[in-house]
Scaffold this active site. Structure first.
Site, PDB file in Angstrom:
ATOM      1  N   HIS A   1     -58.151  39.191 -26.908  1.00  0.00           N
ATOM      2  CA  HIS A   1     -58.222  38.035 -27.803  1.00  0.00           C
ATOM      3  C   HIS A   1     -57.608  36.872 -27.029  1.00  0.00           C
ATOM      4  O   HIS A   1     -56.674  37.079 -26.245  1.00  0.00           O
ATOM      5  CB  HIS A   1     -57.358  38.194 -29.048  1.00  0.00           C
TER       6      HIS A   1
ATOM      7  N   ASP B   1     -53.901  36.943 -26.991  1.00  0.00           N
ATOM      8  CA  ASP B   1     -53.228  38.030 -26.253  1.00  0.00           C
ATOM      9  C   ASP B   1     -52.868  37.555 -24.855  1.00  0.00           C
ATOM     10  O   ASP B   1     -51.963  38.073 -24.221  1.00  0.00           O
ATOM     11  CB  ASP B   1     -54.148  39.246 -26.035  1.00  0.00           C
TER      12      ASP B   1
END
Ligand code: XLS
Ligand code: CA
Ligand code: CA
Length: 437
Positions: A99, A102
């Site tokens: 993501h 992240d």
């Protein structure tokens, strides 16, 4: 070095008792004409492996994922890249999934977040040089920030919709930059809590509009991979629009998105929907939409998404049976799985991936045996054999009518009972294949 005591994980075979060796995953071993590595494009999920510390709603983290840096800094973001690449190289894993958030700490202003994403993706690209490591898929986290409390594409706020669009645009840029095979939409908060405040049709049209814009933009920047919907019935929302594969496929067809999208099927989401993992793989496959897999396992005694590393060989066997029958995955097998909270050491990260990779490798070996053995496929073919000729063949060919079938039934008076399903016999066949060497 972040994992100095861990060697490159070797294959040592089923008789090995070395905890840091594969017992079944033999990357170059050929099964049904392809190497295990080709059948099993394993991926590391950035969020679980490099970010998640074991926080739950009753307690703070147990695992140290600082990797020697101050959390929330770009130095930490880079340390995660370094640790992640060392981890993947030691495991022999060639893909990762991420993501946006992240990769870097999210800033208050999206312009700064995007600048950080440019910086980290340059750094990842550098690390990729000289390795076989690539991106499997990227995605935008459109559920964590409070602005997404009512969804992203389905938000009641047009401003929030724009932020979702901006995040999708940037996550697509990064995915393409890192050579990603796919781009995922997991509709975490795309659903509702109560119909007393929700216009379902309006929300679904908006989600489709966002997806259409993503396809248009993605294709314009050279993204040739698949977009994926990752179905999940609930959690965090009470009702999520992408309930299961059948629902998501219907949605894609209704809004004309089915040419660009496939399914990313997660085992634990299928079981939350009241299905088996195998069921959602089959539904995707028969619709030509089996793209990628989030490889994990739920706990049948718990009603939520536990994201455990898979170890149930019956489940991985039947999953690999579906994948082999479908001709393989265009995506991969992403371990959207996390260590249990008490398994908090860095060594546990390796044990977890060895478990998961071996579970899928053994599943592949057993699934190939089921196919080579032929008893299951033979039984199924025979079970429908009344459609091979006569009136059955006419039904299949669409060359008959209700009148003709009714006349046929009149003539017969009463049909014989259909052949026995022989479920217990077939389950015995599976056990026989599972446990013979
Ligand atoms: C959460 C989902 C999520 C997606 C990517 O349940 O599994 O992690 O895979 O957003
Ligand atoms: Ca997932
Ligand atoms: Ca999950």
């Amino acid at each position: 070095m972040y994992f100095p005591n861990i060697p490159v994980i070797p294959y040592e075979g089923p008789n090995s008792t070395n905890p840091l060796a594969f017992k079944y995953y033999d990357a170059d071993k050929v099964i049904l004409g392809k190497t295990m590595k080709e059948h099993l494009p394993f991926a590391m999920a950035w969020w679980h492996n490099l970010c998640a510390t074991g926080v739950d709603m009753f307690g703070r983290g147990t695992a140290d994922k600082a990797f020697g840096a101050q959390e929330g800094t770009m130095e930490h973001a880079k340390a995660k890249v370094d640790a992640g690449f060392e981890f993947m190289q030691k495991m022999g894993i060639e893909y990762f999934c991420f993501h946006d958030v992240d990769l870097v700490p999210e800033a208050d202003d999206i312009k700064e977040t995007n600048r950080r994403l440019d910086e980290i993706s340059d750094y990842i690209l550098e690390k990729m040089q000289g390795t076989n490591i690539k991106c499997l898929w990227g995605t935008a986290n459109m559920f964590g920030n409070p602005r997404y409390m009512n969804g992203a594409g389905s938000s009641n706020s047009a401003d929030v919709f724009c932020f979702a669009a901006a995040q999708v645009k940037k996550a697509l840029d990064i995915t393409v930059k890192l050579g990603g095979r796919g781009y995922v939409f997991w509709g975490g908060r795309e659903g509702y809590e109560t119909l007393l405040n929700t216009d379902v049709k309006f929300e679904q049209e908006n989600i489709a509009a966002l997806m259409h814009m993503a396809v248009k933009y993605g294709r314009s920047i050279g993204f040739t991979g698949d977009f994926y919907i990752e179905p999940k019935p609930k959690e965090p929302m009470k009702h999520q629009y992408d309930f299961d594969a059948a629902t998501a496929i219907g949605f894609l067809r209704q809004y004309g998105l089915d040419k660009d999208f496939k399914m990313n099927i997660e085992a634990n989401h299928a079981t939350l929907a009241g299905h088996t993992f195998q069921h959602d793989l089959r539904i995707s496959a028969i619709n030509g939409m089996l793209g990628s897999v989030d490889a994990n396992q739920g706990d049948m005694l718990l009603g939520w998404d536990t994201d455990e590393f898979p170890y149930d060989i019956y489940v991985t066997t039947m999953a690999m049976y579906e994948i082999l029958k479908a001709g393989g995955l265009t995506g991969g097998l992403n371990f959207d799985s996390k260590n249990r909270r008490p398994s908090y050491t860095h060594e546990d990260m390796f044990h977890a991936f060895i478990l998961g990779m071996d579970a899928f490798a053994l599943g592949l070996i057993k699934a190939a045996k089921i196919i080579e053995d032929g008893r299951i496929d033979g039984f199924i073919a025979d079970r429908y054999s009344s459609y091979n000729s006569g009136i059955g063949a006419k039904i299949r060919a669409g060359e008959t009518s209700l009148e003709e079938l009714a006349a046929y039934a009149d003539e017969l008076g009463a049909p014989a009972l259909p052949g026995s399903g022989r479920q217990e016999y077939l389950e015995g066949v599976i056990n026989n294949i599972m446990f013979s060497v």
